[in-house]
Design a protein around this motif. Sequence first.
Motif, short mmCIF file in Angstrom:
data_model
loop_
_atom_site.label_atom_id
_atom_site.label_comp_id
_atom_site.label_asym_id
_atom_site.label_seq_id
_atom_site.Cartn_x
_atom_site.Cartn_y
_atom_site.Cartn_z
N LEU A 270 60.21 2.06 62.50
CA LEU A 270 59.21 2.20 63.56
C LEU A 270 58.91 0.86 64.23
O LEU A 270 58.62 0.81 65.44
CB LEU A 270 57.93 2.80 62.99
N LEU A 271 58.94 -0.21 63.47
CA LEU A 271 58.61 -1.52 64.03
C LEU A 271 59.80 -2.18 64.73
O LEU A 271 59.61 -3.16 65.44
CB LEU A 271 58.11 -2.45 62.91
N ALA A 272 61.00 -1.64 64.51
CA ALA A 272 62.19 -2.28 65.07
C ALA A 272 62.13 -2.43 66.60
O ALA A 272 62.34 -3.52 67.12
CB ALA A 272 63.44 -1.51 64.64
N PRO A 273 61.86 -1.37 67.36
CA PRO A 273 61.88 -1.54 68.82
C PRO A 273 60.82 -2.48 69.35
O PRO A 273 61.10 -3.34 70.20
CB PRO A 273 61.69 -0.11 69.36
N VAL A 274 59.58 -2.37 68.85
CA VAL A 274 58.54 -3.25 69.36
C VAL A 274 58.78 -4.69 68.91
O VAL A 274 58.55 -5.64 69.67
CB VAL A 274 57.14 -2.74 68.94
N GLY A 275 59.26 -4.88 67.68
CA GLY A 275 59.58 -6.23 67.22
C GLY A 275 60.70 -6.84 68.03
O GLY A 275 60.64 -8.03 68.42
N PHE A 276 61.73 -6.07 68.30
CA PHE A 276 62.87 -6.55 69.10
C PHE A 276 62.41 -7.00 70.49
O PHE A 276 62.80 -8.07 70.98
CB PHE A 276 63.90 -5.44 69.21
N LEU A 277 61.55 -6.22 71.11
CA LEU A 277 61.07 -6.55 72.45
C LEU A 277 60.10 -7.74 72.43
O LEU A 277 60.12 -8.58 73.34
CB LEU A 277 60.39 -5.34 73.07
N LEU A 278 59.28 -7.85 71.37
CA LEU A 278 58.35 -8.96 71.29
C LEU A 278 59.06 -10.31 71.18
O LEU A 278 58.52 -11.35 71.59
CB LEU A 278 57.43 -8.80 70.07
N GLY A 279 60.27 -10.30 70.65
CA GLY A 279 60.99 -11.56 70.47
C GLY A 279 61.70 -12.07 71.71
O GLY A 279 62.28 -13.16 71.66
N VAL B 258 51.21 -20.07 87.21
CA VAL B 258 51.85 -18.82 86.83
C VAL B 258 52.49 -18.93 85.46
O VAL B 258 52.29 -18.08 84.59
CB VAL B 258 52.89 -18.41 87.89
N PHE B 259 53.25 -20.01 85.22
CA PHE B 259 53.90 -20.05 83.92
C PHE B 259 52.95 -20.51 82.82
O PHE B 259 53.18 -20.22 81.65
CB PHE B 259 55.22 -20.83 83.93
N VAL B 260 51.86 -21.19 83.14
CA VAL B 260 50.84 -21.45 82.13
C VAL B 260 50.19 -20.12 81.70
O VAL B 260 50.00 -19.86 80.51
CB VAL B 260 49.78 -22.44 82.65
N ALA B 261 49.87 -19.28 82.68
CA ALA B 261 49.30 -17.96 82.37
C ALA B 261 50.31 -17.10 81.60
O ALA B 261 49.93 -16.32 80.71
CB ALA B 261 48.88 -17.26 83.66
N TYR B 262 51.58 -17.24 81.91
CA TYR B 262 52.64 -16.48 81.25
C TYR B 262 52.65 -16.79 79.75
O TYR B 262 52.62 -15.89 78.90
CB TYR B 262 53.97 -16.82 81.90
N PHE B 263 52.69 -18.08 79.40
CA PHE B 263 52.76 -18.45 77.99
C PHE B 263 51.44 -18.16 77.27
O PHE B 263 51.43 -17.84 76.09
CB PHE B 263 53.15 -19.92 77.85
N ALA B 264 50.32 -18.29 77.98
CA ALA B 264 49.03 -17.92 77.38
C ALA B 264 48.99 -16.42 77.09
O ALA B 264 48.52 -15.98 76.04
CB ALA B 264 47.89 -18.32 78.30
N GLY B 265 49.49 -15.62 78.02
CA GLY B 265 49.54 -14.18 77.82
C GLY B 265 50.41 -13.79 76.64
O GLY B 265 50.07 -12.86 75.89
N LEU B 266 51.54 -14.50 76.45
CA LEU B 266 52.39 -14.21 75.30
C LEU B 266 51.65 -14.45 73.99
O LEU B 266 51.75 -13.66 73.05
CB LEU B 266 53.66 -15.07 75.35
N GLY B 267 50.88 -15.55 73.94
CA GLY B 267 50.13 -15.83 72.72
C GLY B 267 49.09 -14.78 72.42
O GLY B 267 48.94 -14.32 71.28
N ILE B 268 48.35 -14.36 73.44
CA ILE B 268 47.28 -13.37 73.25
C ILE B 268 47.86 -11.99 72.98
O ILE B 268 47.45 -11.29 72.04
CB ILE B 268 46.36 -13.35 74.48
N GLY B 269 48.81 -11.56 73.78
CA GLY B 269 49.36 -10.21 73.66
C GLY B 269 50.09 -10.00 72.35
O GLY B 269 49.96 -8.94 71.71
N PHE B 270 50.88 -10.99 71.92
CA PHE B 270 51.64 -10.85 70.68
C PHE B 270 50.69 -10.63 69.50
O PHE B 270 50.88 -9.73 68.68
CB PHE B 270 52.48 -12.12 70.44
N MET B 271 49.64 -11.45 69.43
CA MET B 271 48.71 -11.34 68.30
C MET B 271 47.91 -10.04 68.34
O MET B 271 47.65 -9.43 67.30
CB MET B 271 47.77 -12.54 68.28
#
Length: 815
Positions: free
Chosen positions: A722-731, A618-631
């Motif tokens: 415009l980028l402030a909310p999505v950037g804040f959440l991505l971090g 689960v947490f391997v998939a979690y960190f993999a998803g963060l890498g893919i989704g962020f980019m």
Amino acid sequence: MIYTWLSVFLCSFCVLALEISLTRTFSVLFRSPYVFLVVSVAVGGLGLGGMCASFRRLRAPADERAFHARLSLVSLLLALSIIAAVLILFATPLAPRLGGGGEVWVVILLPLVPFSLAGFFLASVFSHHAAAGGRLYFADLLGAAAACVAAIVLLRAFGGLNTQLLLACLAASSAFLLAGPAARRWGLATAASVVAIGAAALLGYNASRHAIDLPALTHASPDNPYIKPLFLEMADPRAGTRLVHTEWSTFARTDVAENAGTTSKFIWTDGDVPTEMVPFRGRLDDVAHLREFIGFLPYRLQRPERVLSIGPGGGLDVLLAILGHAGHVDAVEINPAIVPITERFREFYGDLYHRPDVSLFVEDGRSFVRRSQPSYDLIYMALAKTATVSTLGLALSENYLYTTEAFCDYLRHLHPDGCLALLLQEKIQIDRSLLTAVAALGRERGLSSHDASRHLVVLSLQEPFPPSAGPYRYLLLMRATPYTPETADRLLQEAQAVRLRPIFVPFRVEPAPYDSLMDTRLAPGELPLRFAETYPRFQGQLLDLSPATDDRPFYADFARYLHPQLAALLIGVALFSAAFVAAVLVWLRHGGAESATAGAREDAGAPGDDAAGWPVGVFVAYFAGLGIGFMAIEVVLIQKLMLFLGHPTRTLSVILFSLLLFGSMGSLYTQRWSAAETLRRVRVTALLLAVCVGTYSLILAPLLTQFLGWSLNARSLLTGVLLAPVGFLLGMPFPAAIRWLQPRCAMAIPALWGVNGVTSVLGSVLAVSLAKLAGYSATLAFGGAVYLGIAWLANRAPYPEPAPPSPAPPHTPGR
């Protein structure tokens, strides 16, 4: 702790600045697919370094000073590896052979070393200080944000290779801070200071003597598909090519070259598609021979009062307008280096850009058209470029100047008798542009393909093309009003006077496949197939000549599905990522986390679960998803906002800087959460992010259209907002999970850092591939769906209290 935060800031700064400078350096020598491969492999080193840090993490340092000494050594090795890479690649006998056979692997693998060391450094810090993950990720993202802005200054001031030497100096300075004030290891600090001084001295020497520079690739074959033509030409003694001036920027390296046998100078942008700077002293009679140039034909047909020239480069397009007695020329050039270059050579080319009847604008041509108010008698483009992600390192073949929406913009800015002129090198490009013009006339004016064809003309030089013609071979004309038999006859008369070959002229020259434009029974989707049938199949498939759109702006990519080079890269990165993730899973289940979970395994129960009962997968998939989704989200937002800003250097500084800056703020905010509740909050954060991304996909394009008329500073400010909310959440999700893991399975953190780093590379390649197949809107939706998956994964994690921490070991003073 202050030294740790500062070292994380400097390491992250060096990593992103190094990625940008490597992209710029290799983009001058090699074509975009190869650059994408080299940079992707290099950045993948962040993940490999994280995995290596997992093994080292099992032998934790005795105290904080020992830990700082270890970090200092890694930072010192990072500095040395950057210096070694620059010297080996560009200052040894290997340099002229970089385009050859086995040397290709040196280019691919050597940059991997500094990124692997940086990944080791950052993963070690996050593992050792996981409880402060929010603050550390704040320093990480803040360093990357600073690099976005600094890269603009550094590349302009020092160039690509010298910027890398400066980054080595910064890495060595970080090693000094960690070894000296933090660890009291003065021997190591002395070594770091020596490396820093040596890097600075080498930088100063090279800045004045240019001893280390990009080489002429003498061992590359002339038909090598990966080498840029400038460096092949420099390696050919018959060409007699000599560089007389060079300018660097985040957009491109721009070279001014002289060739034997010609009085003109040529301006090369990233080693490709030269634009000619014709010697001009103010006498039009001296350039009268240009009246027979294919690009002068629009001026033989009319005397335009107002001309828009997109991508005039060295001024040839402007000179043609002056020769054609145009009233005024708005010259829009995307490459900011053109300004200092034309200032330097102003006497050579007649100082065209400072004439009272010429206005020069440095920005993206498409963005300028969308925001401009005046109408034009002639819109002129010769081999024009546009701002794309490929100039920032995520390379494919986007070009927003040749999409259906772009042609609609041109039509709206033409006078009733105005004309659009496109000068291109290949016939397949002209055919796609013609089909795009048909689609734009249909969308903008409701015309059928038959009626739209009456607005279009295609001409070319006589074959075989003379060597002196260069890339200027085909001309497409699109009139705001349709041609009549009489205007078609006059056009043919003028074309024959300068020995041009008519390929399609309404009423007069309508061969196959252009005759299919008259067939009103054909559906719009069938027209590209008729044209594609006239070209050889590519890997058994018809080529794709369908009009490019702003959502799929891959104008120069004619593969029906994924181009083989991109498909091979995607498969390779996907296989490597899968193997890496599988190795991490095996290691965490059966070895690496055992020491961390041994004390709690009795309570955890099932094998393969960590101390808190959360399955490893689960947490391997979690960190993999963060890498893919962020980019995926980052790549699409950059593309969607690029045309709005319209300035290449401002694009990098505003869009990436805003995402990373607000991401760092979001990371810092998570430090206020208690470690036990972080994943509960991640569920809400990921859901909000998915909603935010979905909202952006619906409202962003029409919203930005309303503010196109604002000044550049105002548009930059709006972009940041415009980028402030999505950037804040991505971090938020990454540091939150790090803090949650710290009391439960801290030994797994470096490996999970590595998973995130490797899958980030996969995410960038996957985002470009999805955009090619389905468009950027679908890619943005995919990124939002990934974060919905992250919310689901966070929901699967149980929330028992972690086992009480073991008593801290007694403090042992460092030596």
